[in-house]
Design an enzyme around this catalytic site. Structure first.
Site, mmCIF file in Angstrom:
data_model
loop_
_atom_site.group_PDB
_atom_site.id
_atom_site.type_symbol
_atom_site.label_atom_id
_atom_site.label_comp_id
_atom_site.label_asym_id
_atom_site.label_seq_id
_atom_site.Cartn_x
_atom_site.Cartn_y
_atom_site.Cartn_z
ATOM 1 N N ALA A 10 3.330 0.651 14.921
ATOM 2 C CA ALA A 10 3.108 2.121 14.171
ATOM 3 C C ALA A 10 1.484 2.184 13.717
ATOM 4 O O ALA A 10 1.352 3.280 13.155
ATOM 5 C CB ALA A 10 3.812 1.880 12.681
ATOM 6 N N ARG A 15 -9.866 2.156 15.377
ATOM 7 C CA ARG A 15 -11.240 1.397 15.688
ATOM 8 C C ARG A 15 -11.188 1.592 17.056
ATOM 9 O O ARG A 15 -12.383 1.550 17.790
ATOM 10 C CB ARG A 15 -11.345 -0.154 15.608
ATOM 11 C CG ARG A 15 -11.763 -0.660 14.272
ATOM 12 C CD ARG A 15 -11.429 -1.988 13.780
ATOM 13 N NE ARG A 15 -12.324 -2.786 14.850
ATOM 14 C CZ ARG A 15 -12.141 -4.110 14.993
ATOM 15 N NH1 ARG A 15 -11.378 -4.798 14.316
ATOM 16 N NH2 ARG A 15 -12.982 -4.748 15.887
ATOM 17 N N GLY A 80 2.024 -2.117 5.061
ATOM 18 C CA GLY A 80 1.900 -3.459 5.420
ATOM 19 C C GLY A 80 3.063 -3.736 6.331
ATOM 20 O O GLY A 80 3.818 -3.072 6.768
ATOM 21 N N TYR A 103 4.389 -7.861 18.240
ATOM 22 C CA TYR A 103 3.243 -6.859 17.869
ATOM 23 C C TYR A 103 2.943 -6.290 19.167
ATOM 24 O O TYR A 103 2.827 -6.814 20.112
ATOM 25 C CB TYR A 103 2.162 -7.490 17.183
ATOM 26 C CG TYR A 103 2.391 -8.183 15.787
ATOM 27 C CD1 TYR A 103 2.237 -7.302 14.492
ATOM 28 C CD2 TYR A 103 3.131 -9.516 15.719
ATOM 29 C CE1 TYR A 103 2.724 -7.971 13.351
ATOM 30 C CE2 TYR A 103 3.489 -9.829 14.188
ATOM 31 C CZ TYR A 103 3.214 -9.193 13.349
ATOM 32 O OH TYR A 103 3.656 -9.627 12.182
ATOM 33 N N GLY A 104 3.084 -4.803 18.763
ATOM 34 C CA GLY A 104 2.536 -3.933 20.083
ATOM 35 C C GLY A 104 1.332 -4.203 20.806
ATOM 36 O O GLY A 104 1.042 -3.941 21.796
ATOM 37 N N ALA A 362 -6.443 9.851 65.338
ATOM 38 C CA ALA A 362 -7.445 9.851 64.466
ATOM 39 C C ALA A 362 -7.462 11.383 63.907
ATOM 40 O O ALA A 362 -7.632 12.230 64.657
ATOM 41 C CB ALA A 362 -8.857 9.491 64.810
ATOM 42 N N TYR A 369 2.739 20.531 52.522
ATOM 43 C CA TYR A 369 2.773 21.304 51.142
ATOM 44 C C TYR A 369 2.303 22.765 51.542
ATOM 45 O O TYR A 369 1.341 23.062 52.146
ATOM 46 C CB TYR A 369 1.675 20.916 50.181
ATOM 47 C CG TYR A 369 1.842 21.643 48.809
ATOM 48 C CD1 TYR A 369 3.017 21.674 48.187
ATOM 49 C CD2 TYR A 369 0.699 21.886 48.247
ATOM 50 C CE1 TYR A 369 2.960 22.212 46.978
ATOM 51 C CE2 TYR A 369 0.674 22.326 46.802
ATOM 52 C CZ TYR A 369 1.647 22.639 46.129
ATOM 53 O OH TYR A 369 1.981 23.088 45.042
ATOM 54 N N ARG A 422 -3.241 24.767 71.211
ATOM 55 C CA ARG A 422 -4.512 25.069 70.868
ATOM 56 C C ARG A 422 -5.172 26.011 71.700
ATOM 57 O O ARG A 422 -4.723 26.504 72.873
ATOM 58 C CB ARG A 422 -5.370 24.049 71.048
ATOM 59 C CG ARG A 422 -5.526 23.209 72.705
ATOM 60 C CD ARG A 422 -5.940 21.914 72.605
ATOM 61 N NE ARG A 422 -6.432 21.571 74.119
ATOM 62 C CZ ARG A 422 -6.356 20.216 74.553
ATOM 63 N NH1 ARG A 422 -6.362 19.468 73.467
ATOM 64 N NH2 ARG A 422 -6.330 19.907 75.580
#
Length: 447
Positions: A10, A15, A80, A103-104, A362, A369, A422
């Site tokens: 939480a 910092r 706390g 503790y996370g 290559a 898409y 082509r």
């Protein structure tokens, strides 16, 4: 004995100077919170309660991505660690087993350490995780009396004799769930900060005639992360540990300090990892593969004998069968590449299936898409795709077929056929000479 985890997550993490909750900052490609959950998972917990506050919704989302069955308790105001643990009471109502508080932002407690705490719980009412600190500094001190933990003293409240003790408190604690909540309920906030400290439960437990003990671990396991600098140090610690584990598991790292792993990277023995390779989450590599320099992999599976790179990128959904070759400047995404196939140079293979022993020339691109939808490219076995071929999906290339170099293929190619797509070449005699003479004359005139 059934086990529940209470993971405190939480805190604001001021910092960090971040909009992101502290526990969601990543180490090895996963939030710190997930590292804590993974450690606790070794105990096969019956319930997991995440006590969230700052950014509770996104903390809960991240936790559920790892375990959809977790419960979230909201600590609206932070008063706390004792107050935080108390918020889990309702979620564990009726639970008849042990609770372990984690503790996370303390991601490195080992599963073996938690197992030792669970074992110690069989003979003691409360178990605290402690460590011998090289520099005890301002850590809380664990004060022992014979073989029992008598109390935890915060540095600011400790006398000179107590400050000389270097057995320090990690904050991790285990107790029967109903005992834990009974003790937390008795904690007061008569202190300078006006907060309810979980550490006070030891003194309360001893006053009630309960037993308490300490399980010791290496100091590095208790590393808490409160700043960007500490996050970087934690990442370095994680990477060093993971590199060492990989080498001990039979993986060759030619320049270990340049290889970066994710929290879930799996690599089989006799694999060679060349310099400057980065693993994102979700990578599994079977034995006997080679990952060449400057490659980036995530969300992919690579089978025995495959060679990847240099300068290759494998994205989620890339599935490489045995003896596949993926060469320099090749990107593969959501594609299954069958045994012995080769994609050696400067190509993009996305949303595709490539059959056994096919060769992709290559500069080949699967044009998957259309601006709205993704489409599939299916390439059969022993196909030869000529260099600089554009495969406009959806499209299928049959077994043993070929495409001519420079083709833009928009229709299916039957097995055994050659596709030529082509424009016909036309040479203009002397045109280049005349054209460049004209340009040079214009340039000279302008100068």
């Amino acid at each position: 004995m059934a086990t529940a985890l209470i993971i405190l997550a939480a805190g604001m993490g001021t910092r960090m100077n971040s909009d992101l909750p502290k526990v969601l900052h990543q180490i090895g490609g996963a939030p710190m919170l997930i590292h804590a959950m993974k450690s606790g998972a070794a105990l096969d917990p019956e319930q997991i309660v995440i006590v969230a506050g700052n950014g509770a919704k996104i903390v809960e989302k991240a936790a559920k991505s790892y375990d959809p069955d977790i419960h979230t308790a909201l600590q609206k105001e932070q008063h706390g660690t004792g107050h935080a643990v108390a918020q889990a009471r309702e979620a564990l109502k009726g639970f008849d087993g042990d609770a372990i508080v984690l503790y996370g932002d303390t991601p490195f407690v080992r599963p073996e350490t938690l197992a030792a705490m669970a074992a110690a719980r069989l003979t003691h009412d409360v178990v605290v995780l402690g460590f011998e600190a090289a520099d005890p500094g301002r850590y809380g001190r664990l004060i022992m009396k014979t073989d029992q933990l008598d109390r935890i003293v915060e540095y600011k409240d400790a006398n000179e004799e107590e400050r000389a003790v270097n057995l320090c408190n990690s904050g991790v604690v285990a107790a029967k769930a109903d005992t834990l909540f009974e003790l937390v309920n008795a904690v007061g906030n008569d202190n300078a900060a006006g907060e309810y400290y979980l550490t006070d439960i030891i003194g309360i437990a001893r006053s009630k005639g309960l037993t308490a003990t300490v399980v010791r671990c290496d100091e590095a396991e208790t590393l808490g992360i409160n700043s960007r600098a500490e996050l970087s140090a934690a990442e370095a610690l994680f990477q060093n540990r993971t590199r060492q584990a990989a080498q001990e598991g039979g993986v060759t790292l030619t320049a270990p300090e340049t290889v970066f792993f994710a929290h879930d990277t799996v690599i089989g023995r006799d694999t060679i990892i060349e310099p400057n390779v980065v693993f994102g989450p979700g990578v599994t590599i079977e034995s006997g593969t080679t990952i060449r320099a400057f490659s980036h992999l995530e969300g992919c599976h690579i089978s025995r004998g495959a060679v990847v790179g240099p300068y290759a990128r494998l994205r989620p959904g890339a599935e490489l069968a045995e003896d596949v070759k993926i060469g320099n400047f090749v990107e593969v995404k959501n594609a299954q590449i069958a045994e012995g196939a080769k994609v050696n140079h400067l190509s993009y293979i996305g949303d595709a299936q490539i059959g056994e022993r096919s060769n992709i020339g290559a500069g080949t691109i699967t044009c998957n898409y259309d601006g709205v939808f993704k489409h599939q490219t299916n390439i059969g076995a022993e196909v030869f795709i000529g260099s600089n071929t554009m495969l406009v999906a959806p499209i299928s290339i049959g077994d043993g077929a070929m495409t001519a170099s420079g083709s833009v293929v928009t229709k299916d190619v039957p097995p055994g056929d050659l596709a030529v797509a082509r424009a016909q070449q036309s040479n203009k005699p002397g045109f280049a000479t005349r054209f460049f003479e004209k340009l040079k004359a214009l340039k000279a005139k302008g100068s």
